[in-house]
Motif scaffolding. Structure first.
Motif, PDB file in Angstrom:
ATOM      1  N   THR A  82      67.990  11.987  26.442  1.00 33.06           N
ATOM      2  CA  THR A  82      66.877  12.100  27.304  1.00 33.06           C
ATOM      3  C   THR A  82      65.504  12.633  26.452  1.00 33.06           C
ATOM      4  O   THR A  82      65.686  13.527  25.785  1.00 33.06           O
ATOM      5  N   VAL A  83      64.478  11.611  26.818  1.00 30.58           N
ATOM      6  CA  VAL A  83      63.269  11.993  26.130  1.00 30.58           C
ATOM      7  C   VAL A  83      61.921  12.041  26.841  1.00 30.58           C
ATOM      8  O   VAL A  83      62.010  11.556  28.011  1.00 30.58           O
ATOM      9  N   LEU A  84      60.901  12.614  26.370  1.00 26.48           N
ATOM     10  CA  LEU A  84      59.379  12.511  26.969  1.00 26.48           C
ATOM     11  C   LEU A  84      58.679  11.617  26.185  1.00 26.48           C
ATOM     12  O   LEU A  84      58.767  11.862  24.751  1.00 26.48           O
ATOM     13  N   VAL A  85      58.043  10.504  26.468  1.00 24.83           N
ATOM     14  CA  VAL A  85      57.054   9.650  25.763  1.00 24.83           C
ATOM     15  C   VAL A  85      55.857  10.187  26.199  1.00 24.83           C
ATOM     16  O   VAL A  85      55.276  10.540  27.046  1.00 24.83           O
ATOM     17  N   THR A  86      55.087  10.204  24.886  1.00 33.05           N
ATOM     18  CA  THR A  86      53.729  10.605  24.597  1.00 33.05           C
ATOM     19  C   THR A  86      52.860   9.748  23.890  1.00 33.05           C
ATOM     20  O   THR A  86      53.313   8.774  23.325  1.00 33.05           O
ATOM     21  N   TRP A  87      51.336  10.162  23.887  1.00 35.06           N
ATOM     22  CA  TRP A  87      50.522   9.439  23.028  1.00 35.06           C
ATOM     23  C   TRP A  87      50.176  10.028  21.873  1.00 35.06           C
ATOM     24  O   TRP A  87      49.220   9.584  21.032  1.00 35.06           O
ATOM     25  N   VAL A  88      50.589  11.195  21.683  1.00 36.34           N
ATOM     26  CA  VAL A  88      50.184  12.087  20.721  1.00 36.34           C
ATOM     27  C   VAL A  88      51.347  12.318  19.649  1.00 36.34           C
ATOM     28  O   VAL A  88      52.471  12.428  20.116  1.00 36.34           O
ATOM     29  N   PRO A  89      51.289  12.079  18.453  1.00 28.70           N
ATOM     30  CA  PRO A  89      52.300  12.184  17.411  1.00 28.70           C
ATOM     31  C   PRO A  89      53.036  13.453  17.716  1.00 28.70           C
ATOM     32  O   PRO A  89      52.258  14.703  17.849  1.00 28.70           O
ATOM     33  N   ARG A  90      54.344  13.541  17.742  1.00 31.45           N
ATOM     34  CA  ARG A  90      55.207  14.724  18.025  1.00 31.45           C
ATOM     35  C   ARG A  90      55.066  15.944  17.198  1.00 31.45           C
ATOM     36  O   ARG A  90      55.069  17.061  17.376  1.00 31.45           O
ATOM     37  N   ASN A  91      54.620  15.402  15.828  1.00 28.86           N
ATOM     38  CA  ASN A  91      54.212  16.779  14.629  1.00 28.86           C
ATOM     39  C   ASN A  91      53.473  15.905  13.623  1.00 28.86           C
ATOM     40  O   ASN A  91      53.912  15.707  12.847  1.00 28.86           O
ATOM     41  N   SER A  92      52.250  16.361  14.034  1.00 30.36           N
ATOM     42  CA  SER A  92      51.403  15.694  12.901  1.00 30.36           C
ATOM     43  C   SER A  92      51.310  16.071  11.619  1.00 30.36           C
ATOM     44  O   SER A  92      51.116  15.804  10.420  1.00 30.36           O
ATOM     45  N   VAL A  93      51.914  17.686  11.560  1.00 30.75           N
ATOM     46  CA  VAL A  93      51.907  18.084  10.020  1.00 30.75           C
ATOM     47  C   VAL A  93      53.155  17.688   9.283  1.00 30.75           C
ATOM     48  O   VAL A  93      52.911  17.469   7.992  1.00 30.75           O
ATOM     49  N   GLU A  94      54.066  17.595   9.978  1.00 31.95           N
ATOM     50  CA  GLU A  94      55.399  16.931   9.196  1.00 31.95           C
ATOM     51  C   GLU A  94      55.412  15.502   9.085  1.00 31.95           C
ATOM     52  O   GLU A  94      55.907  14.942   8.248  1.00 31.95           O
ATOM     53  N   ILE A  95      54.920  14.758   9.863  1.00 29.87           N
ATOM     54  CA  ILE A  95      54.698  13.219  10.078  1.00 29.87           C
ATOM     55  C   ILE A  95      53.621  12.759   9.485  1.00 29.87           C
ATOM     56  O   ILE A  95      52.553  12.829  10.041  1.00 29.87           O
ATOM     57  N   THR A  96      53.438  12.164   8.215  1.00 34.38           N
ATOM     58  CA  THR A  96      52.093  11.434   8.000  1.00 34.38           C
ATOM     59  C   THR A  96      52.316  10.190   7.490  1.00 34.38           C
ATOM     60  O   THR A  96      51.294   9.369   7.448  1.00 34.38           O
ATOM     61  N   SER A  97      53.236   9.395   8.085  1.00 29.76           N
ATOM     62  CA  SER A  97      53.229   7.751   8.006  1.00 29.76           C
ATOM     63  C   SER A  97      52.620   7.397   9.242  1.00 29.76           C
ATOM     64  O   SER A  97      52.564   7.820  10.202  1.00 29.76           O
ATOM     65  N   ARG A  98      52.272   6.236   8.845  1.00 26.49           N
ATOM     66  CA  ARG A  98      51.648   5.533   9.934  1.00 26.49           C
ATOM     67  C   ARG A  98      52.642   5.102  11.052  1.00 26.49           C
ATOM     68  O   ARG A  98      53.692   4.208  10.586  1.00 26.49           O
ATOM     69  N   PRO A  99      52.397   5.137  12.238  1.00 30.84           N
ATOM     70  CA  PRO A  99      53.442   4.646  13.425  1.00 30.84           C
ATOM     71  C   PRO A  99      53.347   3.088  13.548  1.00 30.84           C
ATOM     72  O   PRO A  99      52.439   2.512  13.165  1.00 30.84           O
ATOM     73  N   ALA A 100      54.483   2.653  13.695  1.00 29.26           N
ATOM     74  CA  ALA A 100      54.850   1.352  13.828  1.00 29.26           C
ATOM     75  C   ALA A 100      54.345   0.842  15.378  1.00 29.26           C
ATOM     76  O   ALA A 100      55.085   1.255  16.244  1.00 29.26           O
ATOM     77  N   ALA A 101      53.322   0.154  15.362  1.00 33.18           N
ATOM     78  CA  ALA A 101      53.047  -0.391  16.851  1.00 33.18           C
ATOM     79  C   ALA A 101      54.269  -1.346  17.369  1.00 33.18           C
ATOM     80  O   ALA A 101      54.711  -2.150  16.505  1.00 33.18           O
TER      81      ALA A 101
END
Length: 363
Positions: A82-101
């Motif tokens: 079960t997940v929540l979908v959002t438009w904000v990166p879930r953890n900008s500190v730990e995740i620095t790669s560009r998201p895949a559209a």
């Protein structure tokens, strides 16, 4: 194997929203495909509908669902979660790669590429926009955590540092404004003053923690706020200090953006800086601010995008609020629609008929 989905499509040319059958491709290495239970209907989508665009657009950016497929590099969720979908990166500190559209093709042959869309019974998104949740959560009302709750409550908890006893004013008490009130209450603000044009919405806001209401259609809200609040000492000009410590504009209209700075208190020279005005609603116009007032009173004007939230950190807190009764999502969601009623839903939102937040539910 592609997943067939019913998706709301905003055409390039003005007109009603379309519901189209679209094939969602298999996820890339960092993507997940999500079967959705419900999605929030956000006011910012109205801006997308009214603004010019270069091609068809897919709408929505907050939902609750279950993972059907996960890419080979997805590490924090798996099929069946079960997940929540959002438009904000879930953890900008730990995740620095560009998201895949994700790139999809509409039934008219148009290619549409974007990060998140949730007005659909199935969606695909990069793992950065998906937050794992306990499978026992409510599958409908939690869908608004990914924008409305995050944006409002987050502004009161993350963007500024409200202390117990600080005074707060919230301009606009829709879904975002009500969530800001909940966040201010959590921080033990007092008073918490709701400002709106609708008396019923002002009364409704008291269910979420507002202590007072001001009907801006009947009185000047800035003058009313100063009459209701007072602080120790005098301003640099020798005047009594009145006004709230924090004012949140959860609408983004020119008039409200220009009211929140005058609404906050001036500073006490050498002892305490002035209050903070926080822009939360999405603006569609420029704004004129009195620079002399900001300088002389040491007031602050700040922006808050997505409530300055880190979804990995904040969503579990909001879900806990809901589970404990602190956040009454069942009352905050005041209208429900199915996907075939999306045009009625957006019309109701535009005409001010939604007291809290409306959602789309998918069977």
């Amino acid at each position: 194997m592609p997943t067939h989905a019913r998706v709301v499509v905003l055409p390039q040319e003005p007109g009603p929203l379309n519901i189209e059958e679209i094939a969602i491709p298999d996820p890339g290495p960092t993507q997940v495909v999500v079967k959705q239970f419900a999605s929030g209907i956000c006011h910012s989508q109205l801006h997308q509908m009214h603004n010019p665009r270069r091609g068809p657009t897919l709408l929505g950016h907050e939902s609750t669902g279950i993972v059907l497929q996960a890419g080979s590099e997805v590490s924090h969720v798996e099929e069946g979660d079960t997940v929540l979908v959002t438009w904000v990166p879930r953890n900008s500190v730990e995740i620095t790669s560009r998201p895949a559209a994700a790139t999809l093709t509409t039934s008219f042959g148009d290619a549409v590429s974007q990060n998140v869309f949730t007005w659909a019974d199935h969606t695909i998104a990069d793992q950065q926009y998906v937050v794992k949740a306990d499978p026992t959560i409510a599958k409908d009302v939690t869908s608004i955590i990914g924008c409305a709750v995050m944006t409002g409550a987050g502004a009161a908890m993350n963007t500024v540092d409200i202390k117990p006893g600080d005074s707060v004013a919230v301009f606009g008490v829709g879904g975002v404004g009500l969530s800001a009130i909940v966040g201010a209450k959590f921080r033990e603000a007092n008073p918490i003053i709701a400002i709106d044009l609708d008396e019923e919405k002002l009364e409704f806001a008291k269910r979420f923690g507002a202590t007072h209401g001001i009907n801006a259609s009947k009185v000047n809200p800035v003058e009313a706020l100063h009459e209701m609040t007072s602080h120790e000492g005098y301003s640099i000009g020798g005047r009594p200090i009145t006004g709230v410590d924090f004012a949140f504009d959860c609408i983004g209209l020119k008039v409200t953006m220009e009211q929140i700075v005058p609404a906050v208190r001036p500073g006490r020279f050498g002892a305490r800086q002035g209050g903070t005005a926080v822009l939360v609603g999405v603006p569609q116009t420029t704004v004129e601010l009195n620079a002399g007032e900001i300088l002389g009173s040491e007031k602050q004007f700040r922006g808050s995008i997505g409530g300055s939230c880190c979804p990995d950190r904040d969503f579990p807190l909001f879900l806990d609020w809901h589970a404990s009764g602190r956040l009454d999502l069942e009352s905050l969601v005041t209208a429900r629609y199915n996907i075939d009623e999306i045009n009625e839903a957006t019309t109701a939102l535009e005409e001010g008929e939604i007291a809290g937040r409306s959602i789309l539910e998918f069977s």
